[in-house]
Design a protein around this motif. Structure first.
Motif, short mmCIF file in Angstrom:
data_model
loop_
_atom_site.label_atom_id
_atom_site.label_comp_id
_atom_site.label_asym_id
_atom_site.label_seq_id
_atom_site.Cartn_x
_atom_site.Cartn_y
_atom_site.Cartn_z
N GLU A 124 0.90 -1.21 0.01
CA GLU A 124 0.11 -0.12 -0.04
C GLU A 124 0.97 1.23 -0.01
OE1 GLU A 124 -3.34 -0.08 -0.41
OE2 GLU A 124 -3.56 -2.06 0.08
N VAL A 125 0.62 2.07 -1.09
CA VAL A 125 1.55 3.30 -1.20
C VAL A 125 0.62 4.54 -1.08
CG1 VAL A 125 2.93 4.74 -2.58
CG2 VAL A 125 2.86 2.13 -2.66
N ARG A 126 0.82 5.24 -0.02
CA ARG A 126 0.09 6.61 0.54
C ARG A 126 1.10 7.87 0.39
NH1 ARG A 126 -3.64 6.03 5.42
NH2 ARG A 126 -4.30 8.13 4.53
N PRO A 127 0.92 8.72 -0.50
CA PRO A 127 1.97 9.70 -0.45
C PRO A 127 1.12 11.01 0.12
CG PRO A 127 0.78 9.45 -2.71
CD PRO A 127 0.46 8.53 -1.84
N PHE A 128 2.14 11.84 0.78
CA PHE A 128 1.65 13.13 1.50
C PHE A 128 2.65 14.09 1.09
CE2 PHE A 128 0.16 9.49 4.07
CZ PHE A 128 -1.09 9.65 4.26
N VAL A 129 2.13 15.44 1.04
CA VAL A 129 2.89 16.43 0.89
C VAL A 129 2.57 17.33 1.88
CG1 VAL A 129 3.48 18.52 -0.32
CG2 VAL A 129 2.69 16.51 -1.59
N LEU A 130 3.78 17.75 2.77
CA LEU A 130 3.57 18.39 4.01
C LEU A 130 3.28 20.14 3.83
CD1 LEU A 130 6.55 17.01 6.36
CD2 LEU A 130 4.19 16.20 6.04
N PRO A 131 2.88 20.69 4.74
CA PRO A 131 2.66 22.01 4.39
C PRO A 131 3.98 22.83 4.42
CG PRO A 131 1.31 21.37 6.23
CD PRO A 131 2.20 20.42 5.96
N PRO A 132 4.12 23.80 3.72
CA PRO A 132 5.49 24.84 3.91
C PRO A 132 5.76 25.09 5.21
CG PRO A 132 3.42 25.99 2.78
CD PRO A 132 3.00 24.51 2.81
N ILE A 133 6.83 25.56 5.66
CA ILE A 133 7.13 25.86 7.03
C ILE A 133 6.47 26.77 7.60
CG2 ILE A 133 9.11 27.57 6.41
CD1 ILE A 133 10.64 25.65 8.38
N SER A 134 5.77 27.72 6.91
CA SER A 134 5.00 28.81 7.35
C SER A 134 3.76 28.60 8.04
CB SER A 134 4.72 29.93 6.39
OG SER A 134 3.88 29.65 5.22
N ARG A 135 3.35 27.23 7.54
CA ARG A 135 2.01 26.56 8.13
C ARG A 135 2.32 25.58 9.26
NH1 ARG A 135 1.17 29.86 4.76
NH2 ARG A 135 -0.44 29.92 2.95
N LEU A 136 3.51 25.68 9.85
CA LEU A 136 3.84 24.54 10.67
C LEU A 136 4.03 25.44 12.03
CD1 LEU A 136 6.08 22.49 8.99
CD2 LEU A 136 3.75 22.05 9.15
N THR A 137 3.71 24.69 13.24
CA THR A 137 3.81 25.11 14.66
C THR A 137 5.55 24.60 14.73
OG1 THR A 137 3.27 23.24 15.70
CG2 THR A 137 1.51 24.99 15.40
N GLU A 138 6.04 25.20 15.91
CA GLU A 138 7.56 24.95 16.16
C GLU A 138 7.55 23.34 16.22
OE1 GLU A 138 10.41 26.20 15.94
OE2 GLU A 138 9.48 27.77 15.17
#
Length: 486
Positions: A250-264
């Motif tokens: 099973e292959v499930r790809p994800f794209v993380l948010p850009p760093i400005s959308r992330l908490t520390e």
């Protein structure tokens, strides 16, 4: 037909057991291998405890799994207690029948295992010094006094069933240390985070699997999720099931948010500001246990444009031989048939990651009502540009207040802004993981929100979906409270 002459060549116990200690386990990988056994025994709690201040340093791992009867325990202490080619249950995390012994003895000279099952307590012990003295594969059966002196033994006896693994004579962990306690503490420092990542899918309910509580010296593992599933800006791409005669991948790809959308905290979970590039790639899970992560298997090089891509790959344990899974369960490599399919999928993953880096837009959805200030145009395949969104409430309000000549002048200015965007510099800054919008603190966002409320006559819920307020969903609660308290 001539009979083949054979000779039985029995390995020397001392040489072999000392050589097997050099397999290359880190202490955190060794502990994880023992936890695998606990999970295979359907444990719901696993406690890791270590102490170097008691005069006799030890590390103990206690679980509440199914435990072992005396004959089962004796068999488990055998090197090569199971055949790696045998078919095993789908949730069995073992393979070679070596992990318990090899992982433990890579760190200590004395391994004691106590099993509790059906009201019977039994213990067995590998003592390398005894093997050296006797030159034989001798396992010690500890007496009651020795068993009662083991750490965590009272907790094991209080359980209905379970297994206790104790490491003593920690020569590899404390060798040459002037301060044994400080040395052991330093060696154990990566353990909590390593277990948290490797077993992160066990820490919470997943389908029919209940959560497992794992602690280290009383501390619960921190929640870790390399795919940041709780972040609303994370993108899940279309997955794929690769069919093979050995089972399904099973292959499930994800794209993380850009760093400005992330908490520390999310930034650290994803690899840290400097680690995003290094943790991109495939995350291989065997029976839900993370085996290897942050690699493209040399199918493509690690690249800035791919750094937000994480691909979850679930393989069954029936693939062990094909994936060249090693004894430590810390390395695996896909077979040709699987590798070729994964390679075909990489451009699809990477293109979305590149777009997210270059244009950190909002999570696309027909239902979201976020109003961006900039719009991305793609008049033809492979060509794109950006322009100011004339439907943005502030732009629309300004335009409505102007006469026809002034509106034409405004349109010229907006077109000039769009044609003058420094694309190369923006791309370089995005690839550098530099935090953006440093001046947008809560006070500044409150000023913007009040201005928008005054100029647009929109409800607060609608205003919060307007750029730039929409970029900071984590602050919406505080903004709402401030604006409603007036």
């Amino acid at each position: 037909m001539n009979q083949v002459q054979t000779l039985e060549v029995i390995p020397d116990p001392v040489s072999l057991i000392e050589s097997m200690r050099a397999v290359g386990y880190t202490v955190e990988a060794a502990v994880a291998d023992i936890v695998d056994n606990s999970l295979s025994a359907e444990a719901r709690t696993v406690h890791v405890q270590y102490d170097a201040a008691a005069g006799n340093p030890f590390l103990a791992i206690l679980d509440d799994g199914s435990g072992m009867a005396p004959d089962e325990l004796t068999h488990a202490m055998r090197h090569g207690s199971s055949n790696p080619t045998d078919q095993r249950g789908p949730t069995d995390l073992g393979r070679f029948g070596l992990g318990l012994k090899t992982a433990s003895l890579s760190q200590c000279r004395k391994l004691t295992v106590v099993g509790s099952k059906n009201g019977v307590l039994s213990a067995r012990c590998w003592d390398i010094d005894l093997v050296r003295e006797s030159g034989r594969w001798l396992v010690v059966v500890p007496d009651q006094a020795a068993t009662e002196a083991l750490p965590l033994i009272k907790r094991l006896k209080a359980q209905a069933s379970g297994t206790l693994v104790v490491w003593q004579d920690l020569d590899r962990l404390t060798a040459g240390a002037k301060d044994v306690q400080a040395e052991m503490t330093a060696r154990m420092e990566p353990l909590l985070e390593h277990l948290a990542l490797v077993f992160h899918r066990f820490a919470q309910k997943e389908g029919s699997h209940p959560p497992v509580q794992i602690t280290v010296n009383g501390l619960s593992l921190p929640l870790r999720d390399p795919f940041l599933s709780s972040n609303q800006f994370r993108q899940e791409l279309e997955g794929q099931t690769i069919r093979h005669e050995r089972g399904l991948v099973e292959v499930r790809p994800f794209v993380l948010p850009p760093i400005s959308r992330l908490t520390e905290e999310e930034i650290q979970t994803a690899g840290g500001r400097d680690g995003l590039r290094g943790t991109q790639g495939f995350y291989i899970y065997r029976a839900r246990r993370l085996v290897i992560w942050g690699t493209w298997f040399r199918l493509v090089p690690k690249h800035e444009a791919y750094k937000l891509t994480r691909v979850r790959v679930d393989i069954p344990n029936s693939f062990d031989e094909l994936w060249a899974l090693d004894i430590k369960k810390s390395a695996a490599y896909p077979p040709d048939a699987i590798r070729s399919r994964l390679k075909q999928l990489i451009p699809h993953f990477a293109n979305r990651s590149r777009a997210t880096i270059v244009y950190p837009g909002r999570k696309s959805s027909r239902n979201d009502a976020i109003v961006p200030l900039w719009e991305r145009l793609e008049p033809k395949h492979g060509s794109f540009s950006y322009q100011v969104n004339v439907d943005h409430p502030l732009v629309a309000r300004l335009s409505e207040s102007l006469n026809a000549d002034q509106q034409r002048h405004l349109q010229t200015i907006l077109e000039y802004l769009a044609s003058s965007l420094p694309y190369d510099q923006i791309y370089a800054d995005m690839c550098g993981d530099k935090p953006r919008d440093p001046d947008y603190d809560l006070d500044r966002l409150e000023e913007i929100a009040r201005s928008l409320l005054q100029l647009t006559d929109l409800e607060l819920s609608a205003v919060l979906k307007i750029d730039p307020l929409a970029r900071f969903p984590a602050l919406h609660g505080a903004l709402t409270k401030r604006l409603n308290d007036v």
